[in-house]
Design an enzyme around this catalytic site. Sequence first.
Site, PDB file in Angstrom:
ATOM      1  CG  HIS A   7      51.313  27.851  41.263  1.00 17.52           C
ATOM      2  ND1 HIS A   7      52.530  28.928  41.227  1.00 17.52           N
ATOM      3  CD2 HIS A   7      50.174  28.487  41.783  1.00 17.52           C
ATOM      4  CE1 HIS A   7      51.905  30.085  41.776  1.00 17.52           C
ATOM      5  NE2 HIS A   7      50.680  29.782  42.201  1.00 17.52           N
ATOM      6  CG  HIS A  80      45.831  31.514  42.002  1.00 18.15           C
ATOM      7  ND1 HIS A  80      45.641  31.196  43.316  1.00 18.15           N
ATOM      8  CD2 HIS A  80      47.245  31.415  41.784  1.00 18.15           C
ATOM      9  CE1 HIS A  80      46.836  30.828  43.872  1.00 18.15           C
ATOM     10  NE2 HIS A  80      47.852  31.078  42.799  1.00 18.15           N
ATOM     11  CD  GLU A 131      50.900  33.709  41.806  1.00 19.13           C
ATOM     12  OE1 GLU A 131      49.901  32.942  42.228  1.00 19.13           O
ATOM     13  OE2 GLU A 131      51.945  33.741  42.286  1.00 19.13           O
TER      14      GLU A 131
HETATM   15  C1  LIG Z   1      51.212  34.899  47.157  1.00 21.54           C
HETATM   16  C2  LIG Z   1      51.339  33.449  47.682  1.00 21.54           C
HETATM   17  C3  LIG Z   1      50.888  32.583  46.527  1.00 21.54           C
HETATM   18  C4  LIG Z   1      51.822  32.533  45.580  1.00 21.54           C
HETATM   19  O1  LIG Z   1      51.528  31.725  44.276  1.00 21.54           O
HETATM   20  O2  LIG Z   1      52.991  33.110  45.339  1.00 21.54           O
HETATM   21  C5  LIG Z   1      49.415  32.828  46.167  1.00 21.54           C
HETATM   22  O3  LIG Z   1      48.919  32.728  45.125  1.00 21.54           O
HETATM   23  S1  LIG Z   1      48.432  33.252  47.347  1.00 21.54           S
HETATM   24  C6  LIG Z   1      46.853  33.488  46.700  1.00 21.54           C
HETATM   25  C7  LIG Z   1      45.902  34.294  47.411  1.00 21.54           C
HETATM   26  N1  LIG Z   1      46.120  35.764  47.223  1.00 21.54           N
HETATM   27  C8  LIG Z   1      45.448  36.247  46.487  1.00 21.54           C
HETATM   28  O4  LIG Z   1      44.560  35.893  45.849  1.00 21.54           O
HETATM   29  C9  LIG Z   1      45.843  37.835  46.301  1.00 21.54           C
HETATM   30  C10 LIG Z   1      44.919  38.311  45.095  1.00 21.54           C
HETATM   31  N2  LIG Z   1      43.564  38.328  45.228  1.00 21.54           N
HETATM   32  C11 LIG Z   1      42.645  39.317  45.991  1.00 21.54           C
HETATM   33  O5  LIG Z   1      43.175  40.346  45.664  1.00 21.54           O
HETATM   34  C12 LIG Z   1      41.232  38.723  45.879  1.00 21.54           C
HETATM   35  O6  LIG Z   1      41.297  37.559  46.182  1.00 21.54           O
HETATM   36  C13 LIG Z   1      40.349  39.454  44.771  1.00 21.54           C
HETATM   37  C14 LIG Z   1      40.477  40.974  44.592  1.00 21.54           C
HETATM   38  C15 LIG Z   1      40.560  38.616  43.536  1.00 21.54           C
HETATM   39  C16 LIG Z   1      39.026  38.899  45.394  1.00 21.54           C
HETATM   40  O7  LIG Z   1      38.793  39.443  46.602  1.00 21.54           O
HETATM   41  P1  LIG Z   1      37.389  39.112  47.468  1.00 21.54           P
HETATM   42  O8  LIG Z   1      36.974  37.635  47.067  1.00 21.54           O
HETATM   43  O9  LIG Z   1      37.543  39.446  48.488  1.00 21.54           O
HETATM   44  O10 LIG Z   1      36.407  40.142  46.590  1.00 21.54           O
HETATM   45  P2  LIG Z   1      35.064  39.944  46.278  1.00 21.54           P
HETATM   46  O11 LIG Z   1      34.204  38.810  46.941  1.00 21.54           O
HETATM   47  O12 LIG Z   1      34.378  41.263  46.143  1.00 21.54           O
HETATM   48  O13 LIG Z   1      35.214  39.438  44.617  1.00 21.54           O
HETATM   49  C17 LIG Z   1      35.483  40.198  43.563  1.00 21.54           C
HETATM   50  C18 LIG Z   1      34.901  39.747  42.077  1.00 21.54           C
HETATM   51  O14 LIG Z   1      36.081  38.770  41.976  1.00 21.54           O
HETATM   52  C19 LIG Z   1      35.536  37.391  42.054  1.00 21.54           C
HETATM   53  N3  LIG Z   1      36.419  36.595  42.346  1.00 21.54           N
HETATM   54  C20 LIG Z   1      36.959  36.475  43.673  1.00 21.54           C
HETATM   55  N4  LIG Z   1      37.922  35.706  43.702  1.00 21.54           N
HETATM   56  C21 LIG Z   1      38.009  35.203  42.553  1.00 21.54           C
HETATM   57  C22 LIG Z   1      38.572  34.121  41.809  1.00 21.54           C
HETATM   58  N5  LIG Z   1      39.776  33.234  42.883  1.00 21.54           N
HETATM   59  N6  LIG Z   1      38.450  33.727  40.684  1.00 21.54           N
HETATM   60  C23 LIG Z   1      37.769  34.340  39.805  1.00 21.54           C
HETATM   61  N7  LIG Z   1      37.166  35.222  40.303  1.00 21.54           N
HETATM   62  C24 LIG Z   1      37.087  35.616  41.796  1.00 21.54           C
HETATM   63  C25 LIG Z   1      34.273  37.411  42.664  1.00 21.54           C
HETATM   64  O15 LIG Z   1      33.411  36.424  42.449  1.00 21.54           O
HETATM   65  C26 LIG Z   1      33.740  38.747  42.451  1.00 21.54           C
HETATM   66  O16 LIG Z   1      32.941  38.903  41.138  1.00 21.54           O
HETATM   67  P3  LIG Z   1      31.528  39.855  40.970  1.00 21.54           P
HETATM   68  O17 LIG Z   1      31.371  39.420  39.567  1.00 21.54           O
HETATM   69  O18 LIG Z   1      32.064  41.154  41.207  1.00 21.54           O
HETATM   70  O19 LIG Z   1      30.751  38.988  41.871  1.00 21.54           O
HETATM   71 CO   LIG Z   2      49.766  31.369  43.527  1.00 19.14          CO
END
Ligand SMILES: CC[C@H](C(=O)O)C(=O)SCCNC(=O)CCNC(=O)[C@H](O)C(C)(C)COP(=O)(O)OP(=O)(O)OC[C@H]1O[C@@H](n2cnc3c(N)ncnc32)[C@H](O)[C@@H]1OP(=O)(O)O
Ligand SMILES: [Co+2]
Length: 140
Positions: A7, A80, A131
Amino acid sequence: MIGKLNHVGVATPSIENSVAMYRDLLGATRIHEKFAMPDQGVWVCFVDLPNSQIELIEPYDDKSPIKNFLAKNPQGGQHHICFEVKDIIAARDEMIAKGATVLGTGEPRIGAHGVPIIFLHPKNTGGVLVELMQEPAHGH
Ligand SMILES: CC[C@H](C(=O)O)C(=O)SCCNC(=O)CCNC(=O)[C@H](O)C(C)(C)COP(=O)(O)OP(=O)(O)OC[C@H]1O[C@@H](n2cnc3c(N)ncnc32)[C@H](O)[C@@H]1OP(=O)(O)O
Ligand SMILES: [Co+2]
């Protein structure tokens, strides 16, 4: 190692509005009911495609992992991509061995399809949140 694209995750401030767009603008015909995943901090709604799915995700609460993303992208956006793998534990170990950061505790959690998943930090994957999901026994 990576298999099927299971997905594409799309973050949205409103699953209801996104469903209306996929249905009324883009003509999607197979849209599931949304469901809550409190442990993962999201509401989830799948839009079926012939060869994959769109996974609409909306924050469940203020602790949602997508809150910051939506703060930066208020109208939502591509969040993602999810690939299936044959063995999530072997994949997790391989990612760590290759120096990638596995998010959270590093232990797989049960995802929206009821099978174990992990996430890799976007810094290791070209800025795309990846993911990995255990290949479902019966196909997606
Ligand atoms: C689980 C149910 C379902 C499934 O399929 O089964 C799902 O997929 S649910 C999806 C939602 N859950 C998650 O995304 C869990 C994993 N994600 C995380 O732990 C956080 O979102 C994380 C760590 C990737 C980012 O957290 P956060 O945005 O709070 O941190 P920052 O703002 O400090 O970002 C750090 C750094 O990462 C870049 N970033 C954040 N989100 C994304 C993204 N979606 N795609 C690409 N890059 C991302 C952000 O820009 C920061 O970059 P930097 O260069 O340090 O500024
Ligand atoms: Co997902």
